[in-house]
Motif scaffolding. Sequence first.
Motif, PDB file in Angstrom:
ATOM      1  N   UNK A  63      42.431  46.519  51.675  1.00  0.00           N
ATOM      2  CA  UNK A  63      41.619  45.581  50.911  1.00  0.00           C
ATOM      3  C   UNK A  63      40.230  46.186  50.697  1.00  0.00           C
ATOM      4  N   UNK A  64      39.473  45.572  49.799  1.00  0.00           N
ATOM      5  CA  UNK A  64      38.066  45.930  49.650  1.00  0.00           C
ATOM      6  C   UNK A  64      37.286  44.722  49.156  1.00  0.00           C
ATOM      7  N   UNK A  65      35.973  44.821  49.326  1.00  0.00           N
ATOM      8  CA  UNK A  65      35.019  43.826  48.840  1.00  0.00           C
ATOM      9  C   UNK A  65      33.791  44.562  48.328  1.00  0.00           C
ATOM     10  N   UNK A  66      32.978  43.872  47.542  1.00  0.00           N
ATOM     11  CA  UNK A  66      31.749  44.463  47.023  1.00  0.00           C
ATOM     12  C   UNK A  66      30.539  43.885  47.752  1.00  0.00           C
ATOM     13  N   UNK A  67      29.435  44.617  47.652  1.00  0.00           N
ATOM     14  CA  UNK A  67      28.136  44.124  48.090  1.00  0.00           C
ATOM     15  C   UNK A  67      27.338  43.752  46.845  1.00  0.00           C
ATOM     16  N   UNK A  68      26.649  42.635  46.895  1.00  0.00           N
ATOM     17  CA  UNK A  68      25.725  42.218  45.844  1.00  0.00           C
ATOM     18  C   UNK A  68      24.429  41.840  46.550  1.00  0.00           C
ATOM     19  N   UNK A  69      23.321  42.415  46.113  1.00  0.00           N
ATOM     20  CA  UNK A  69      22.042  42.147  46.775  1.00  0.00           C
ATOM     21  C   UNK A  69      22.043  42.575  48.229  1.00  0.00           C
ATOM     22  N   UNK A  78      37.251  37.474  43.474  1.00  0.00           N
ATOM     23  CA  UNK A  78      37.989  38.703  43.190  1.00  0.00           C
ATOM     24  C   UNK A  78      39.290  38.408  42.443  1.00  0.00           C
ATOM     25  N   UNK A  79      39.530  39.178  41.399  1.00  0.00           N
ATOM     26  CA  UNK A  79      40.809  39.141  40.699  1.00  0.00           C
ATOM     27  C   UNK A  79      41.404  40.538  40.725  1.00  0.00           C
ATOM     28  N   UNK A  80      42.711  40.666  40.991  1.00  0.00           N
ATOM     29  CA  UNK A  80      43.316  41.995  41.099  1.00  0.00           C
ATOM     30  C   UNK A  80      44.778  41.967  40.691  1.00  0.00           C
ATOM     31  N   UNK A  81      45.281  43.152  40.368  1.00  0.00           N
ATOM     32  CA  UNK A  81      46.697  43.341  40.060  1.00  0.00           C
ATOM     33  C   UNK A  81      47.103  44.730  40.516  1.00  0.00           C
ATOM     34  N   UNK A  82      48.279  44.824  41.112  1.00  0.00           N
ATOM     35  CA  UNK A  82      48.886  46.119  41.415  1.00  0.00           C
ATOM     36  C   UNK A  82      50.226  46.171  40.719  1.00  0.00           C
ATOM     37  N   UNK A  83      50.546  47.346  40.212  1.00  0.00           N
ATOM     38  CA  UNK A  83      51.780  47.511  39.466  1.00  0.00           C
ATOM     39  C   UNK A  83      52.455  48.809  39.883  1.00  0.00           C
ATOM     40  N   UNK A  92      46.546  38.369  41.641  1.00  0.00           N
ATOM     41  CA  UNK A  92      45.941  37.186  42.197  1.00  0.00           C
ATOM     42  C   UNK A  92      44.546  37.054  41.605  1.00  0.00           C
ATOM     43  N   UNK A  93      44.127  35.856  41.359  1.00  0.00           N
ATOM     44  CA  UNK A  93      42.780  35.593  40.851  1.00  0.00           C
ATOM     45  C   UNK A  93      42.070  34.650  41.796  1.00  0.00           C
ATOM     46  N   UNK A  94      40.774  34.848  41.901  1.00  0.00           N
ATOM     47  CA  UNK A  94      39.929  34.019  42.762  1.00  0.00           C
ATOM     48  C   UNK A  94      40.326  34.132  44.233  1.00  0.00           C
ATOM     49  N   UNK A  95      40.571  35.376  44.694  1.00  0.00           N
ATOM     50  CA  UNK A  95      40.817  35.616  46.120  1.00  0.00           C
ATOM     51  C   UNK A  95      39.526  36.115  46.760  1.00  0.00           C
ATOM     52  N   UNK A  96      39.573  36.383  48.045  1.00  0.00           N
ATOM     53  CA  UNK A  96      38.377  36.824  48.773  1.00  0.00           C
ATOM     54  C   UNK A  96      38.359  38.331  49.013  1.00  0.00           C
ATOM     55  N   UNK A  97      39.204  39.085  48.282  1.00  0.00           N
ATOM     56  CA  UNK A  97      39.283  40.538  48.446  1.00  0.00           C
ATOM     57  C   UNK A  97      40.038  41.142  47.268  1.00  0.00           C
ATOM     58  N   UNK A  98      39.892  42.464  47.094  1.00  0.00           N
ATOM     59  CA  UNK A  98      40.761  43.246  46.211  1.00  0.00           C
ATOM     60  C   UNK A  98      41.896  43.804  47.055  1.00  0.00           C
ATOM     61  N   UNK A 153      35.592  41.383  39.317  1.00  0.00           N
ATOM     62  CA  UNK A 153      35.035  40.121  39.753  1.00  0.00           C
ATOM     63  C   UNK A 153      35.365  39.106  38.667  1.00  0.00           C
ATOM     64  N   UNK A 154      35.590  37.858  39.047  1.00  0.00           N
ATOM     65  CA  UNK A 154      35.941  36.848  38.047  1.00  0.00           C
ATOM     66  C   UNK A 154      34.748  36.574  37.135  1.00  0.00           C
ATOM     67  N   UNK A 155      35.012  35.976  35.986  1.00  0.00           N
ATOM     68  CA  UNK A 155      33.997  35.849  34.943  1.00  0.00           C
ATOM     69  C   UNK A 155      32.750  35.094  35.382  1.00  0.00           C
TER      70      UNK A 155
END
Length: 185
Positions: A63-69, A78-83, A92-98, A153-155
């Motif tokens: 998994x991963x997350x971003x830093x802001x400020x 977080x929204x992500x897709x693996x294929x 998945x959309x609106x999760x707490x990680x990639x 990141x979601x809109x």
Amino acid sequence: MTKAAELAKFIGNSEQNMKLLLSATISSAVSEYDISSTYINSTYNDYTIFFNFKPATDNVKLYSRVFVGGAVQDGSIYGWETSSPVHGSTNNNATTYFQYTHDSTGNATGEAVFGKINLTNVNNTSFCFNYSGLINSMSTGSSHGGYMALGSLINTSAASVVNGFRFYFSSGNIDSGTVKVYGTG
């Protein structure tokens, strides 16, 4: 310029377009690996990360997350897709990680997760931060999985300026690994 150099420049893999900012080795277990604002900041709008991570425990996902400020973001942004040609796709959309793979990664000899991801719109406040990449994983039982990984990141987070990146496994530590970060553009 040679045809090969023109192609490399076009796809963004030319040394002329990439500046090495960080080359690190993880030699003892850590709960997560952070790439700080020393490396991901306003200098570039796009970054490329190469990574190899071996988990300390079996049967985990990267998994991963971003830093802001300067603060890691753990909200449902977080929204992500693996294929994968073999495993299909999941998103998945609106999760707490990639998330980067479908299958869980193992921790036996040779089992790990490897990849290259491109971070885009790091400093753009009109378009969402996003990434795209290619991931290889050796799952529990040493089965290979190849994935195309995409996320953003979601809109409602479009105005977020990203100034750091955290990798971690769904449980347990990162036992060992390597990370390279390039500024691109």
